[in-house]
Design an enzyme around this catalytic site. Structure first.
Site, PDB file in Angstrom:
ATOM      1  N   ASP A  38     -92.968   6.709 -14.021  1.00  0.00           N
ATOM      2  CA  ASP A  38     -92.063   7.701 -14.595  1.00  0.00           C
ATOM      3  C   ASP A  38     -91.416   7.169 -15.864  1.00  0.00           C
ATOM      4  O   ASP A  38     -91.184   5.961 -16.002  1.00  0.00           O
ATOM      5  CB  ASP A  38     -90.977   8.050 -13.568  1.00  0.00           C
ATOM      6  CG  ASP A  38     -90.237   9.323 -13.917  1.00  0.00           C
ATOM      7  OD1 ASP A  38     -90.736  10.104 -14.746  1.00  0.00           O
ATOM      8  OD2 ASP A  38     -89.138   9.536 -13.359  1.00  0.00           O
ATOM      9  N   HIS A  55     -97.090   9.210 -22.980  1.00  0.00           N
ATOM     10  CA  HIS A  55     -98.140   9.184 -21.964  1.00  0.00           C
ATOM     11  C   HIS A  55     -99.259   8.223 -22.364  1.00  0.00           C
ATOM     12  O   HIS A  55     -99.808   7.504 -21.526  1.00  0.00           O
ATOM     13  CB  HIS A  55     -98.711  10.589 -21.762  1.00  0.00           C
ATOM     14  CG  HIS A  55     -97.736  11.557 -21.165  1.00  0.00           C
ATOM     15  ND1 HIS A  55     -97.019  11.279 -20.020  1.00  0.00           N
ATOM     16  CD2 HIS A  55     -97.346  12.807 -21.557  1.00  0.00           C
ATOM     17  CE1 HIS A  55     -96.239  12.309 -19.722  1.00  0.00           C
ATOM     18  NE2 HIS A  55     -96.414  13.240 -20.651  1.00  0.00           N
ATOM     19  N   LEU A 149    -109.793  -5.126  -5.068  1.00  0.00           N
ATOM     20  CA  LEU A 149    -108.680  -4.190  -5.184  1.00  0.00           C
ATOM     21  C   LEU A 149    -109.183  -2.755  -5.274  1.00  0.00           C
ATOM     22  O   LEU A 149    -110.111  -2.456  -6.020  1.00  0.00           O
ATOM     23  CB  LEU A 149    -107.851  -4.518  -6.436  1.00  0.00           C
ATOM     24  CG  LEU A 149    -106.770  -3.497  -6.825  1.00  0.00           C
ATOM     25  CD1 LEU A 149    -105.577  -3.582  -5.883  1.00  0.00           C
ATOM     26  CD2 LEU A 149    -106.311  -3.718  -8.267  1.00  0.00           C
TER      27      LEU A 149
END
Length: 264
Positions: A38, A55, A149
């Site tokens: 965020d 962004h 991962l």
């Protein structure tokens, strides 16, 4: 436990990032870390830039965070990339966000393959543009055999929608005689969610100073440790991830019970 306490009470000179990383490896590393990324818009606004610039900068942050999580031995890194509520944003912003996976995976996929990272996605695929899905599906296909991962993108994801869909699926199985209502348990219901193969997050990180879950993994976060920071996502660095993990390592997870030391 005594050794763990010594770690936090002893007076030390400030450690370098590499020292902190090595120190972290001596203690419990969260198997599954989830991040609500965020603050991209606010990062851009503070610099008099368009929101899309924030962004784009936030996309760059994903790379070093993924690299470090992989180095530490984190098994799953789930990133909240786009929520089911984000469609109400301006059309230009939404279109830009839907192009980011193509750019990110276009540049980072070779390294993900080399580093044994597996790409996955959770969310409602129906509304996601075809060009976005192509990029994600290609990454998933090319990393499917990797067993390191798991980099899991929550794309067009909403937890309430996920739970409702799980209820509908369970009800359908009951009607078809595949399962009895009396068999319903937490584990069984959890198997109808999008993440039974990933395990629940051990640590949730949210950036930008907001202290809420924003319809993210509501079922899975029941016993997750939360770590909130005022740092905006584009400014989130490796040292912030280490700080979050250090905070996690200080906590005693009881899951409603007591540890043996609490009984003495």
């Amino acid at each position: 436990m005594l050794e763990k306490m010594k770690r936090w009470t002893s007076l030390k000179e400030p450690e370098s990032l590499s020292q902190r990383i090595n120190e972290c490896k001596n203690y419990e590393i969260p198997d599954h870390i989830a991040i609500i990324m965020d603050g991209n818009g606010r990062w851009a606004n503070k610099r008099a830039l368009p929101r899309v610039a924030g962004h784009h900068e936030g996309m760059k942050t994903v790379k070093p965070v993924t690299r470090l999580a992989n180095e530490l031995g984190v098994k799953v890194l789930t990133l909240y990339a786009f929520s089911t509520e984000n469609w109400v944003r301006p059309k230009m912003e939404v279109e830009f966000l839907m192009k980011l996976p193509e750019e990110f995976l276009g540049t980072f996929l070779p390294e993900l393959i080399e580093e044994n990272v597996q790409v996955q996605m959770m969310g409602d695929r129906e509304q996601v543009p075809a060009h976005t899905l192509r990029a994600v599906d290609q990454a998933m296909e090319k990393t499917a055999h990797n067993d390191g991962l798991v980099l899991n993108f929550a794309l067009n994801y909403g937890s309430r929608s996920e739970i409702l869909q799980a209820v509908k699926s369970f009800s359908s199985d009951v009607k078809e005689g595949k399962v009895s209502p009396d068999e319903l348990t937490d584990d069984l219901f959890g198997s109808y969610m999008m993440t039974p193969h990933l395990g629940d997050p051990d640590l949730l990180i949210r950036t930008s100073g907001e202290i809420r879950l924003s319809n993210f993994m509501l079922w899975q976060l029941a016993y997750t440790e939360f770590w909130f920071t005022d740092v905006l996502w584009p400014d989130f660095k490796e040292e912030h991830l280490i700080e979050a993990i250090e905070g996690f390592q200080k906590r005693s997870r009881r899951y409603g019970g007591l540890k043996s030391e609490d009984l003495t």
